[in-house]
Motif scaffolding. Structure first.
Motif, PDB file in Angstrom:
ATOM      1  N   ASP A   1      35.187   5.524  22.813  1.00  0.00           N
ATOM      2  CA  ASP A   1      34.269   4.944  21.819  1.00  0.00           C
ATOM      3  C   ASP A   1      34.909   4.861  20.449  1.00  0.00           C
ATOM      4  N   LEU A   2      36.109   5.404  20.290  1.00  0.00           N
ATOM      5  CA  LEU A   2      36.728   5.529  18.975  1.00  0.00           C
ATOM      6  C   LEU A   2      38.058   4.803  18.903  1.00  0.00           C
ATOM      7  N   GLU A   3      38.226   3.761  19.659  1.00  0.00           N
ATOM      8  CA  GLU A   3      39.500   3.068  19.703  1.00  0.00           C
ATOM      9  C   GLU A   3      39.950   2.550  18.353  1.00  0.00           C
ATOM     10  N   ASP A   4      38.977   2.200  17.498  1.00  0.00           N
ATOM     11  CA  ASP A   4      39.330   1.642  16.198  1.00  0.00           C
ATOM     12  C   ASP A   4      39.274   2.682  15.084  1.00  0.00           C
TER      13      ASP A   4
ATOM     14  N   ALA B   1      21.820  14.881  20.281  1.00  0.00           N
ATOM     15  CA  ALA B   1      23.214  15.282  20.083  1.00  0.00           C
ATOM     16  C   ALA B   1      24.072  14.592  21.140  1.00  0.00           C
ATOM     17  N   ASN B   2      24.557  13.413  20.819  1.00  0.00           N
ATOM     18  CA  ASN B   2      25.264  12.575  21.783  1.00  0.00           C
ATOM     19  C   ASN B   2      26.547  12.041  21.146  1.00  0.00           C
TER      20      ASN B   2
ATOM     21  N   GLU C   1      23.622   2.390  11.117  1.00  0.00           N
ATOM     22  CA  GLU C   1      22.174   2.516  11.179  1.00  0.00           C
ATOM     23  C   GLU C   1      21.836   3.846  11.843  1.00  0.00           C
ATOM     24  N   VAL C   2      21.129   4.714  11.115  1.00  0.00           N
ATOM     25  CA  VAL C   2      20.856   6.071  11.581  1.00  0.00           C
ATOM     26  C   VAL C   2      19.635   6.081  12.496  1.00  0.00           C
ATOM     27  N   VAL C   3      19.828   6.616  13.706  1.00  0.00           N
ATOM     28  CA  VAL C   3      18.705   6.872  14.614  1.00  0.00           C
ATOM     29  C   VAL C   3      18.141   8.259  14.325  1.00  0.00           C
TER      30      VAL C   3
ATOM     31  N   ALA D   1      29.544   9.207  12.625  1.00  0.00           N
ATOM     32  CA  ALA D   1      28.829   7.934  12.541  1.00  0.00           C
ATOM     33  C   ALA D   1      28.297   7.506  13.905  1.00  0.00           C
ATOM     34  N   VAL D   2      29.089   7.701  14.944  1.00  0.00           N
ATOM     35  CA  VAL D   2      28.614   7.376  16.287  1.00  0.00           C
ATOM     36  C   VAL D   2      27.448   8.282  16.665  1.00  0.00           C
TER      37      VAL D   2
END
Length: 307
Positions: A303-306, A296-297, A235-237, A288-289
């Protein structure tokens, strides 16, 4: 592989105007975002930029430092910190207007530990800094991988045909180019995006050109063929900084694959498709995150363990 990446270009404050009439300020700037992404992914990232010794400059410096980014000496010499006005549409896509002051800090150069020099966006076209950016890149080719993202800003770049000529001068110096389909639609409106990318590889000498297609994913062009990887559903913010985080992740992936540094130029030129697919998949996860968050975060490694 020990060493660092040197990003050369703008750091600024994005004033984001939302469709509902509200606004907010976020630190950003294309080159700052790339450096920030690398820092959050655990890399030694250094940024040569042009900030003022003012409140907005303090905000940018704190933001970068919190993610482990080191500023090059002289990066605080501006009279004021630059500002980008970003207006979001209902889909979260940003258009920009700018109040900018850009110079390359005196003495900026690759050193023995610089694995790659990255530049692009405003820094590569706005004088007086653009001429110095090119000089830094030309000198760095002897020791470092050169990466480039045109990140076109039509409001600053003038005539598209003239801008394309300037862009392609830097493509000729680059080993790796990341470019969006929107950039290419403006720079070369009569030519399909992937045809431009193919020419940049086969005619201008880039080893790897990656074209991003927003929600449709990305395609890498090399001398031996092409690889497409879809984007991650999210879902894009907003899209602020998405392309920059993709670029930071691409540098991170090339670092992990031991493909940075001038002495690895031949290996980069013969990169295999399985490696390219892994690189683009990681980039898609990082982007994607970023688009799932305001401003710009980009993600941290945790946050990318998977991914």
């Amino acid at each position: 592989m020990a060493g660092h990446v040197l990003a050369v270009g703008e750091a600024l404050v994005d004033v984001v105007h939302r469709p509902d009439g509200t606004s907010a300020e976020h630190p950003g700037g294309s080159l700052a975002n790339v450096a920030l992404t690398l820092g959050r992914l655990g890399r030694d990232a250094r940024l040569a930029t042009w900030l003022g010794r003012d409140e907005r400059g303090d905000t940018v410096r704190s933001w970068l430092a919190a993610s482990g980014v080191t500023l090059a000496p002289g990066s605080d010499g501006a009279a004021r910190t630059s500002v980008a006005q970003a207006t979001l549409d209902d889909a979260g896509t940003a258009t920009y207007a700018f109040d900018l002051d850009w110079q390359v800090p005196a003495g900026t150069a690759a050193d023995a530990g610089t694995l790659a020099v990255h530049t692009g966006s405003i820094a590569a076209v706005l004088e007086p800094g653009a001429t110095d950016v090119r000089a830094v890149v030309e000198a760095a080719r002897a020791t470092s991988t050169i990466t480039y993202d045109p990140n076109a800003r039509p409001v600053l770049m003038g005539d598209a045909a003239e801008a394309r000529a300037r862009v392609e001068e830097l493509v000729r110096l680059a080993d790796v180019v990341k470019v969006s389909d929107e950039d290419l639609a403006w720079l070369a409106p009569e030519t399909a995006a992937l045809d431009v990318a193919r020419a940049w590889v086969h005619d201008l000498g880039a080893a790897l050109v990656v074209v991003t297609f927003g929600g449709e994913g990305s395609t890498a062009v090399t001398a031996t063929g092409e690889v497409h990887v879809p984007s991650r559903p999210v879902e894009v913010v907003d899209t602020v900084g998405a392309g920059d985080s993709f670029m930071g992740a691409l540098l991170d992936g090339l670092w992990s694959a031991d493909l940075l540094g001038a002495d690895h130029r031949e290996a980069l030129a013969t990169i295999d498709h399985a490696t390219v697919e892994r690189l683009l998949s990681r980039c898609a996860a990082v982007a994607a995150v970023t688009v799932s968050r305001a401003g710009a975060n980009p993600p941290w490694n945790d946050d990318l363990e998977d991914a």
